[in-house]
Write an enzyme that holds these catalytic residues in place. Structure first.
Site, mmCIF file in Angstrom:
data_model
loop_
_atom_site.group_PDB
_atom_site.id
_atom_site.type_symbol
_atom_site.label_atom_id
_atom_site.label_comp_id
_atom_site.label_asym_id
_atom_site.label_seq_id
_atom_site.Cartn_x
_atom_site.Cartn_y
_atom_site.Cartn_z
ATOM 1 C CG HIS B 94 38.432 49.233 44.147
ATOM 2 N ND1 HIS B 94 37.164 48.839 42.875
ATOM 3 C CD2 HIS B 94 38.535 48.236 43.954
ATOM 4 C CE1 HIS B 94 36.822 48.137 43.002
ATOM 5 N NE2 HIS B 94 38.430 47.070 43.891
ATOM 6 C CG HIS B 113 33.593 48.502 42.676
ATOM 7 N ND1 HIS B 113 34.515 49.221 41.490
ATOM 8 C CD2 HIS B 113 33.012 47.932 41.704
ATOM 9 C CE1 HIS B 113 34.373 48.953 40.658
ATOM 10 N NE2 HIS B 113 33.613 47.402 40.279
HETATM 11 S S1 FES Z 1 36.871 52.043 40.573
HETATM 12 FE FE1 FES Z 1 37.174 52.580 42.586
HETATM 13 S S2 FES Z 1 35.424 51.578 43.881
HETATM 14 FE FE2 FES Z 1 35.877 50.580 42.354
#
Ligand code: FES
Ligand code: SF4
Lengths: 829, 163
Positions: B94, B113
């Site tokens: 992500h 997140h």
């Molecule tokens: S950086 Fe891993 S869920 Fe956003």
């Protein structure tokens, strides 16, 4: 080896907003010809990022899904990269799982999106064959005119989207409304997800509240955030992650101190009212600690009892906002609210215990919720509470009273129109409503029933897919199939005949119970297969469009590519039909009818936007969408932060509204908000529902989920998403699964007196025993096949969440389930 | 001693050669007609990887943290006994935060997140906001040694895995 091409410094650059959910995250689009990639040095790529080193966490990284190749109408090929915009106040550079794949949704003759509709089609036998726009428009317009002339305008039914974001926008909504309401004047209208043309929140409207009252900033400032019937981690992801989570973990404390000076501030608390222990509950606990998160795991249909009991505690403790109620509400409505809804003549204990029993939650949690919502803070200041709700409440047992109960609680505690407060929908899709007034009344006509009963002779479905999304969906599909077959037969027999003769024969078929079906969409959906005319529409990125998000932030979503083949924007389709109908009525020497179709001569997207703008005055009286004074040029300059509607014209310039009702005025005749009385303790189930509950053991709760958008019209074509959701999943508690001999991944069948549907079992502790949860509107299984045709008689809103069914195991995991992980989806630590 | 430049050079020219990485591991850039080649890196002797083992290492270069796991069931693209040994980049796809493995959950969880990934199903995203599976390190067993020999998927923070 996996790589992504880097945009060169001279790549074309466009602002856009994610096409999916209400949050409306800002994105940047980069487009450049194949073979002209940029380099890793910051000066050599358009992002200005130093890709010679691995980027640190939280950088502008391009994941592989954020890139795809497209082909223009001129045959030239381009790379396109679509990355989240870190300058956008909504998402601050975050993508969600859905937004991260925007580039994959673009049309390409080389990827599965080649399935896009690219030319008008006419039904021939069991299939469709291309015909040109002029022929398609001529035939369709003649049939519509014949139906109107013979049966009246109400015999033309429509089911169209009314939203913003992908496939929507002010431009398209205005043209659709002009065509059906000012042009045809039909009352037989319905909105994409429901059988009528109605507000989903009539009670909030009657109370004088807008649907979206707060700014996302308020979630950073609130003392308490209340989430009713919604799951924002999964379905309003970046609102939750960018604005709510930093308040739960204390990252916004500085901001609160700066805003509120000496007022006591602390990390936010969160109350979640949901029958499931969702990822929202798990992540809120991970961020804020278990002691600051209250999850009321409610039984189906108990929202009214629960919310009213909380309100009763607030009143009893004298935590209500007397000044707000006296100055901002109609006092007599408060008096009747206390009597009827809050049952002040009954002992508090009795009311709370009754609600606790109906809702299946401890009475102590009801008291605690009241405290977190309305008890004064340690310095005596009023608590700032932000109340959010969505489909769990809207599509619950009794739409009108459900919404009333929450809105009343917000008014009682004075939580609207101030920083850190609000009573708002969390939302599903984005918004962009601007239409001439709907000519029908309230409660609105049930169009599904009119289709089934044969009153609708011509049915136009635009940008939605009732076969997957309506209630009693099998019966709707049967009506489309059977009533459509009568017309199909005639189309086959009259192939090659002059259009006049074809229309005469079609009208004969309509008299004999047939129904002429038009669909305009971007794909050949399950509903479009039954259409006689299929009209290809442009999508997001293929036209300029404007919409607002969940805090009414209006932006311009720029066009950056061509639609496939002969596809055109929806507004252009409506204009084509309007102009043709005008010509046909002029041939009839009927200027009265012909003139209903005047003013469809827009040259471009902005012409429609500006035409619609004159619905708004910019004087403070406009609905929440009002964008008086706004032009594309202004929006281009404002970029992905846009302007928050409604605008007011001040010194000739449009000025936005951060939050609504801040001036203490509400959308009522008196300008004061009204408490809406609701029965107490709760109204019980309707007869159909009671019968279903008695006969079938499992409650089939249903809704959206993290990975996929609505009916998966795009996502079923993109392996990253389709492999995660090859079929609808059914969350079921381990105890129930054991009794049924069901394991995760097994194929199960759900059945009841309405219909049946299959799903993949997903053992989960998110649901209580006896409860299940299925995603809605999946192309391989629609939960609507189990939903009875009961609607709230006050509002014509269905009880979509209220289906009960039997479940049996069909087989072990089918081949398509092999890619699915069945690890729990509600674990965060 | 191989620095980052060294890797780039090897990868861009496709020249095979023996290079000695930090931490005493040796890696061999395999010959390939491609412009980029993955080094082959020893991770641990097969005999030393007990059930439940979790061994951190770096791949394909020292700035790319990875984790070798022996899960207690056959895993997609797993090697060793019962195909139970797998390895993944531990940078969340992500936004690049470091994911950690929770053996009691059988999940990788990202603290930023909360994206979660399943090591038995090729690092697929269980739930969360990433838009790519966790990149899986391709393994092989040679002469009793578990070796990394490539990566499926793009590692966070890169436009190509070999930089
Ligand atoms: S950086 Fe891993 S869920 Fe956003
Ligand atoms: S949160 Fe909603 S708007 Fe934002 S990227 Fe995800 S789907 Fe798009």
């Amino acid at each position: 080896m996996a790589t992504v091409p880097l945009p060169p410094p001279d790549a074309q650059r466009f602002n856009t907003v994610c096409q999916f959910c209400i949050v409306g995250c800002g994105y940047q689009v980069y487009k450049w010809p194949l073979g002209r990639d940029g380099g890793p040095a910051p000066a050599d790529n358009a992002l200005g990022v130093d890709y010679r080193q691995p980027l640190p966490a939280l950088s502008d990284w391009i994941s592989p899904l954020m890139h795809s190749q497209i082909t223009g109408r001129d045959g030239r090929r381009y790379n396109v990269v679509i990355v989240p915009d870190h300058t956008c106040a909504v998402n601050e550079g975050l993508a969600s799982v859905r937004g991260g794949g925007l580039a994959q949704t673009l049309y390409s003759p080389e990827r599965p999106t080649k399935a896009r509709l690219s030319e008008p089609l006419i039904a021939v036998g069991d299939t469709h064959t291309p015909l040109g726009w002029d022929q398609a428009t001529d035939l369709g317009a003649r049939v519509i005119k014949a139906v109107v002339d013979r049966w009246g305008a109400d015999a033309v039914g429509m089911k169209f989207y009314d939203h913003g974001g992908g496939g929507g926008g002010f431009e398209n909504n205005w043209a659709i409304g002009r065509f059906f309401f000012s042009g045809l004047g039909t009352r037989t209208a319905s909105i994409h997800n429901r059988p009528a043309y109605n507000s989903e929140i009539h009670a909030a409207g009657d109370a004088g509240l807008a649907a979206l009252t707060n700014a996302y900033l308020d979630a950073q400032l609130a003392d308490t955030i209340v989430i009713v019937g919604a799951n924002p981690y999964e379905t309003q992801s970046n609102y939750y992650l960018t604005h709510m989570i930093p308040n739960l973990n204390g990252a916004t404390l500085k901001r609160k101190r700066a805003m509120f000076g000496a007022e006591a501030v602390e990390r936010a608390r969160m109350i979640i009212i949901d029958p499931r222990r969702t990822m929202t509950v798990a992540t809120a606990e991970a961020a804020g600690g278990k002691d600051r998160v209250l999850h009321l795991q409610i039984e189906p249909g108990a929202d009214i009892a629960l919310l009213n009991a909380i309100a009763r505690v607030v009143l009893e403790r004298r935590w209500h906002d007397v000044a707000f109620i006296r100055e901002r509400t109609e006092w007599q409505t408060f008096e009747s609210y206390q009597r009827s809804t809050l049952a002040v003549d009954r002992p508090l204990q009795e009311v709370v215990n009754e609600a606790a029993r109906v809702a299946g939650v401890p009475a102590s949690q009801i008291r605690q919720a009241a405290q977190w919502i309305a008890a004064p803070k340690r310095d005596g200041a009023r608590r700032r509470t932000l109340l959010h709700y969505e489909k769990g409440l809207i599509w619950g047992l009794k739409n009108y009273e459900n919404i009333a109960a929450l809105v009343d609680l917000g008014l009682l505690s004075g939580n609207v129109g101030k920083p850190g407060t609000g009573v708002s929908r969390l939302g599903g899709h984005q918004e962009a409503y601007v239409r001439p007034p709907y000519p029908g009344g309230r409660p609105a006509l049930n169009v599904d029933e009119a289709v089934r009963r044969g009153e609708v002779k011509c049915y136009w479905i635009g940008g939605c897919n009732p076969v997957l999304t309506t209630l009693r969906a099998e019966a709707m599909e049967a009506a489309l199939r059977e009533r459509g077959a009568v017309v199909r037969e005639v189309l086959l027999q009259t192939q090659g005949k002059p259009v006049g003769e074809r229309v005469t024969r079609i009208v004969e078929a309509l008299k004999a119970g047939g129904m002429f079906i038009l669909t305009q969409d971007i794909y050949m959906t399950a509903s479009a297969r039954y259409a006689h005319l299929v009209l290809p529409a442009a999508q997001w990125g293929e036209m300029n469009l404007t919409s607002i998000n969940g805090e009414r932030r209006l932006r311009l979503y720029q066009r950056f590519m061509d639609p496939p083949g002969a596809a055109i924007p929806d507004w252009m389709i409506m204009a084509r039909f309007a102009r043709r109908l005008r010509a046909l009525y002029l041939q009839d020497r009927n200027p009265l009818k012909a003139n209903r179709f005047l003013d469809f001569d827009w040259k471009g997207d902005e012409d429609v936007f500006i035409h619609a703008r004159y619905q708004f005055k910019g004087d403070g009286s406009d609905a929440m969408e009002g964008y008086a004074g706004v032009t594309y040029d202004l929006l281009r300059r404002l970029g992905n932060n846009g302007i928050q509607t409604p605008t007011q014209i001040v010194n000739g310039v449009p000025v936005g509204s951060v939050r609504l009702h801040e001036d203490g005025r509400f959308f009522t005749a008196s300008g004061r908000a009204r408490f809406i009385p609701a029965p107490q303790p709760w109204p019980g189930y309707a007869a159909q529902v009671t019968r279903q509950r008695a006969r079938y053991p499992f409650w089939v709760n249903n809704g959206r989920s993290n990975h996929i958008w609505q009916t998966l019209y795009h996502h079923q074509l993109i392996p990253f998403y389709s492999e995660h959701n090859p079929m609808p999943f059914l969350e079921i508690h381990a105890q129930d699964a054991k009794r049924l001999g069901v394991a995760s991944g097994d194929l199960v069948e759900l059945s009841n007196d309405v219909g049946k549907v299959r799903a993949l079992a997903y053992l989960s502790d998110a649901v209580k025993p006896g409860h299940t949860f299925m995603i809605f509107g999946q192309p391989r299984g629609a939960v609507g096949d189990l939903v009875s045709d009961h609607v709230d008689p006050t509002t014509t809103i269905p009880y979509y969440k209220g289906a009960w069914a039997a479940i049996r195991r069909i087989s072990g995991a089918p081949e398509i389930a092999k890619t699915v992980s069945f690890l729990p989806q509600n674990v965060a630590q | 001693m191989v620095n980052r430049r060294g890797f780039i050079k090897v990868s861009c020219t496709g020249v095979a050669g023996l290079v000695v990485a930090r931490h005493g591991m040796h890696s061999v850039a395999a010959q390939s007609p491609q412009t980029s080649v993955y080094p082959i890196v020893d991770i641990a002797p097969l005999s030393s990887i007990a059930r439940g083992a979790a061994i951190p290492f770096s791949y394909p270069d020292e700035r790319s943290p990875a984790l070798l796991l022996r899960v207690n069931e056959p895993a997609a693209a797993g090697v060793g006994p019962n195909n139970e040994i797998v390895a993944y980049s531990t940078l969340c796809t992500h936004k690049g935060c470091p994911v950690s493995y929770k053996p009691e959950r059988k999940l990788f969880i990202c603290p930023c997140h909360w994206s979660t990934f399943d090591p038995v199903k090729s690092g697929t995203l269980v739930i969360g906001q990433a838009s790519e599976a966790l990149p899986q390190i391709n393994l092989r067993v040679l002469a009793g040694m578990v070796q990394a020999q490539g990566v499926s998927g793009l590692i966070y923070g890169r436009y190509t895995n070999i930089v």
